[in-house]
Write a protein that holds these residues in place. Structure first.
Motif, PDB file in Angstrom:
ATOM      1  N   HIS A 113      -3.047   2.850   7.783  1.00 34.22           N
ATOM      2  CA  HIS A 113      -3.491   3.271   6.507  1.00 34.22           C
ATOM      3  C   HIS A 113      -4.560   4.757   7.285  1.00 34.22           C
ATOM      4  N   SER A 139       0.967  -1.531  -0.115  1.00 37.12           N
ATOM      5  CA  SER A 139       0.100   0.228   0.597  1.00 37.12           C
ATOM      6  C   SER A 139       0.607   1.185  -0.003  1.00 37.12           C
ATOM      7  N   THR A 151       4.689  -8.910  -4.354  1.00 37.29           N
ATOM      8  CA  THR A 151       4.640  -7.451  -2.983  1.00 37.29           C
ATOM      9  C   THR A 151       5.934  -7.441  -2.824  1.00 37.29           C
ATOM     10  N   THR A 155       0.196   8.432   6.796  1.00 35.11           N
ATOM     11  CA  THR A 155       0.464   8.143   5.183  1.00 35.11           C
ATOM     12  C   THR A 155       0.051  10.158   5.561  1.00 35.11           C
TER      13      THR A 155
END
Length: 162
Positions: A128, A14, A80, A158
């Protein structure tokens, strides 16, 4: 000569994980790093053994089909991990190793186990930015890490969390 303790980096691909990896390299690099992608093994076998509606007995298990489905689930996780390894090297970590691992119980428990086994310097994760009451400051994985890990934990937010 003994190998230096690695930084354990939880990487799920992510934007939050990528930012955590890059920002932590500025703080902790150049140090050895273990980039870890945790995936949920066994999902294909769980699905293959679900009971048929209205019956108590499970359907016949297609082992070959379940193994093929597991490999299809593992492959994106492996890619990933490799992407995380490339980013870690570019960001300034040295001696970067990747590990795609099936979870033990939770992502946090798996990262803590690996940090203990590898004598990790610390654990790095991104958050997140979920904003439920219980996760106002940290996500569930980062919160578990902060409360349970015996080593330092770096949680990078983030940009959307600002």
């Amino acid at each position: 000569m003994t190998k230096a303790a690695p930084v354990i980096i939880g990487f799920d691909g992510s934007a939050a994980a990528e930012r955590a990896l890059r920002d932590s390299a500025a703080l902790l690099g150049p140090r050895p790093a273990l980039v870890v992608t945790v995936w949920e093994a066994g999902r294909a076998f769980e699905t293959a053994t679900l009971p048929m509606t209205g019956l108590e007995m499970p359907t016949a298990l297609d082992i070959r089909g379940a193994i093929e489905a597991e490999l299809e689930l593992y492959e994106p996780a492996r890619r990933t991990t490799q992407r995380g390894v490339r980013i870690a090297r570019e960001a300034g970590y040295s001696d970067v190793e990747g590990l795609t691992v099936a979870d033990d119980r939770t992502v946090a428990d798996t990262l803590i186990r690996l940090a203990r086994e590898r004598h990790g310097l610390g654990i790095v994760v991104g958050t997140h930015g979920r904003r439920s009451i219980s996760e106002l400051l940290l996500g569930s994985t980062s919160s578990s890490l902060v409360h349970k890990a015996a080593c330092p934990v770096v949680v990078v937010r983030t940009h959307n969390d600002d």
